[in-house]
Design a protein around this motif. Structure first.
Motif, PDB file in Angstrom:
ATOM      1  N   THR A 130       0.850  -1.192   0.000  1.00  0.00           N
ATOM      2  CA  THR A 130       0.000   0.000   0.000  1.00  0.00           C
ATOM      3  C   THR A 130       0.883   1.239   0.000  1.00  0.00           C
ATOM      4  N   VAL A 131       0.773   2.039  -1.060  1.00  0.00           N
ATOM      5  CA  VAL A 131       1.524   3.291  -1.157  1.00  0.00           C
ATOM      6  C   VAL A 131       0.656   4.420  -0.622  1.00  0.00           C
ATOM      7  N   THR A 132       1.185   5.198   0.299  1.00  0.00           N
ATOM      8  CA  THR A 132       0.457   6.302   0.900  1.00  0.00           C
ATOM      9  C   THR A 132       1.191   7.613   0.620  1.00  0.00           C
ATOM     10  N   PRO A 133       0.548   8.751   0.912  1.00  0.00           N
ATOM     11  CA  PRO A 133       1.246  10.031   0.729  1.00  0.00           C
ATOM     12  C   PRO A 133       2.514  10.145   1.564  1.00  0.00           C
ATOM     13  N   PHE A 134       2.641   9.307   2.580  1.00  0.00           N
ATOM     14  CA  PHE A 134       3.799   9.382   3.469  1.00  0.00           C
ATOM     15  C   PHE A 134       4.900   8.386   3.085  1.00  0.00           C
ATOM     16  N   THR A 135       4.649   7.582   2.032  1.00  0.00           N
ATOM     17  CA  THR A 135       5.691   6.678   1.547  1.00  0.00           C
ATOM     18  C   THR A 135       6.875   7.498   1.051  1.00  0.00           C
ATOM     19  N   SER A 136       8.072   7.071   1.389  1.00  0.00           N
ATOM     20  CA  SER A 136       9.259   7.857   1.056  1.00  0.00           C
ATOM     21  C   SER A 136       9.423   8.001  -0.449  1.00  0.00           C
ATOM     22  N   GLY A 137       9.889   9.182  -0.853  1.00  0.00           N
ATOM     23  CA  GLY A 137      10.194   9.443  -2.250  1.00  0.00           C
ATOM     24  C   GLY A 137      11.703   9.501  -2.452  1.00  0.00           C
ATOM     25  N   VAL A 138      12.128  10.080  -3.565  1.00  0.00           N
ATOM     26  CA  VAL A 138      13.562  10.137  -3.873  1.00  0.00           C
ATOM     27  C   VAL A 138      13.980  11.549  -4.260  1.00  0.00           C
ATOM     28  N   VAL A 139      15.198  11.892  -3.895  1.00  0.00           N
ATOM     29  CA  VAL A 139      15.824  13.150  -4.307  1.00  0.00           C
ATOM     30  C   VAL A 139      17.290  12.866  -4.593  1.00  0.00           C
ATOM     31  N   GLY A 140      17.909  13.728  -5.385  1.00  0.00           N
ATOM     32  CA  GLY A 140      19.343  13.633  -5.598  1.00  0.00           C
ATOM     33  C   GLY A 140      19.742  13.488  -7.053  1.00  0.00           C
ATOM     34  N   ALA A 141      20.961  13.943  -7.357  1.00  0.00           N
ATOM     35  CA  ALA A 141      21.483  13.923  -8.726  1.00  0.00           C
ATOM     36  C   ALA A 141      22.399  12.734  -8.983  1.00  0.00           C
ATOM     37  N   SER A 142      22.390  11.731  -8.106  1.00  0.00           N
ATOM     38  CA  SER A 142      23.342  10.640  -8.285  1.00  0.00           C
ATOM     39  C   SER A 142      23.023   9.783  -9.505  1.00  0.00           C
ATOM     40  N   GLY A 143      21.758   9.718  -9.936  1.00  0.00           N
ATOM     41  CA  GLY A 143      21.447   9.009 -11.174  1.00  0.00           C
ATOM     42  C   GLY A 143      22.158   9.660 -12.348  1.00  0.00           C
ATOM     43  N   ALA A 144      22.125  10.999 -12.404  1.00  0.00           N
ATOM     44  CA  ALA A 144      22.822  11.734 -13.453  1.00  0.00           C
ATOM     45  C   ALA A 144      24.333  11.626 -13.287  1.00  0.00           C
ATOM     46  N   ALA A 145      24.811  11.675 -12.030  1.00  0.00           N
ATOM     47  CA  ALA A 145      26.250  11.570 -11.774  1.00  0.00           C
ATOM     48  C   ALA A 145      26.786  10.216 -12.220  1.00  0.00           C
ATOM     49  N   LEU A 146      26.034   9.155 -11.972  1.00  0.00           N
ATOM     50  CA  LEU A 146      26.471   7.822 -12.393  1.00  0.00           C
ATOM     51  C   LEU A 146      26.364   7.658 -13.904  1.00  0.00           C
ATOM     52  N   ALA A 147      25.444   8.367 -14.531  1.00  0.00           N
ATOM     53  CA  ALA A 147      25.393   8.359 -15.998  1.00  0.00           C
ATOM     54  C   ALA A 147      26.670   8.980 -16.563  1.00  0.00           C
ATOM     55  N   ILE A 148      27.138  10.054 -15.931  1.00  0.00           N
ATOM     56  CA  ILE A 148      28.390  10.687 -16.355  1.00  0.00           C
ATOM     57  C   ILE A 148      29.556   9.714 -16.195  1.00  0.00           C
ATOM     58  N   LEU A 149      29.610   9.017 -15.055  1.00  0.00           N
ATOM     59  CA  LEU A 149      30.661   8.025 -14.842  1.00  0.00           C
ATOM     60  C   LEU A 149      30.577   6.903 -15.877  1.00  0.00           C
ATOM     61  N   GLY A 150      29.356   6.511 -16.222  1.00  0.00           N
ATOM     62  CA  GLY A 150      29.178   5.455 -17.205  1.00  0.00           C
ATOM     63  C   GLY A 150      29.722   5.834 -18.568  1.00  0.00           C
ATOM     64  N   VAL A 151      29.480   7.071 -18.993  1.00  0.00           N
ATOM     65  CA  VAL A 151      29.995   7.547 -20.283  1.00  0.00           C
ATOM     66  C   VAL A 151      31.519   7.480 -20.294  1.00  0.00           C
TER      67      VAL A 151
END
Length: 309
Positions: free
Chosen positions: A195-216
């Protein structure tokens, strides 16, 4: 003493190209003599950099149009102005936006409360239709250590990737990888949570983009030396493989605290795929070492984890 990236000749006084970041001997120091990746930004069919004294030579190219627009802004964006570092440089622009967003998070939370702050900046599985959070969550962060870790990676490695692919494509890579990384994380949360509620944790941060840079960079030059914790030199492929292993491990067994491992894995996969595309279509390679005073992915040894928030 350094080796020329083209012919391998040892040079006591090598030339560092300010357009692509490579190291060259006297015979290959000119951009047109080492197939400089920066040539793509000049709209010159002969592949030679314009001297800069004849404005008509670049009248039709996008860089000149951007310059004319910048000249109309009532802020000095020239080489000696306060915004010089941001002129044609998306890496520093994104870094500035990250820190401005982090400050806005703190201000909005303190003045208007945490719910409004989360609505504006946190990508949450209960509210995937809040499209603005697909992108604001990239620049938002869960704490000082979190944003500092990501900033170190983007500061050192972002300019290298931007020189190879151009500012526009770098911006697209950054935003698309960051957004898809966040969406993949909330997607797996929806699948794993009954059950997902309004209080379920979300995500923040640029690490997805940072790891894309490392991948390139891993694809362009897997042997590129980086300094883990600013001390231990390791090839970039090993650092990338370490992040992939950690992400896969915690996705398989669960746990991992508040780090969004699916976001890490997706960002890295996008970077590896795009790096392969660039390598196949442009036949470029990264320099054999970084020229940032011995820096590397620094601080914590890599990107600050994209956080559940």
């Amino acid at each position: 003493m350094a080796k020329c990236d083209v012919c391998g000749k040892d040079e006591n006084m090598p030339y560092n190209c300010r357009h692509c970041g490579g190291t060259y001997c006297a015979d290959h120091r000119l951009p047109e003599n080492h197939d400089c990746s920066g040539l793509q930004n000049w709209n010159d069919p002969q592949g030679v950099f314009d001297s800069g004294f004849d404005d008509s030579a670049n009248s039709g190219n996008s860089a000149s149009r951007a310059s004319r627009v910048a000249d109309k802004i009532p802020v000095n964006t020239g080489t000696g102005g306060p915004l010089a570092y941001f002129r044609g440089n998306m890496t520093y622009t994104f870094l500035a936006l990250m820190w401005l967003t982090f400050g806005a998070q703190i201000a909005v939370g303190a003045i208007f409360g945490s719910e409004l702050m989360r609505t504006l900046f946190v990508l949450r599985p209960y509210y995937p239709e809040y499209v603005w959070t697909w992108f604001t969550s990239i620049f938002a962060h869960g704490g000082l250590y979190h944003i500092a870790g990501n900033s170190i990676v983007i500061f050192f490695f972002g300019p290298l990737v931007e020189r190879y692919v151009g500012s526009r494509k770098f911006a697209i890579l950054f935003l698309v990888s960051g957004a898809l990384a966040g969406l993949s994380q909330i997607g797996i949360q929806i699948l794993e949570t009954a059950t997902v509620t309004p209080f379920t944790s979300g995500v923040v941060g640029a690490s997805g983009a940072a790891l894309a840079i490392l991948g390139v960079l891993t694809i362009l030059n897997p042997g590129l030396k980086v300094y883990l914790y600013f001390i231990l030199p390791v090839p970039i492929w090993l650092l990338t493989a370490g992040y992939a292993f950690i992400s896969v491990f915690f996705l398989s067994v669960g746990g991992g605290g508040n780090i969004a491992h699916m976001a890490h894995l997706v960002g890295l996969a996008i970077g590896l795929a795009y790096g392969q595309y660039v390598k196949q279509n442009r036949n470029v390679s990264a320099p054999s070492k970084l020229e940032f005073g011995g820096g590397g992915p620094g601080g914590p040894g890599g990107p600050g984890g994209r956080r559940r928030f």
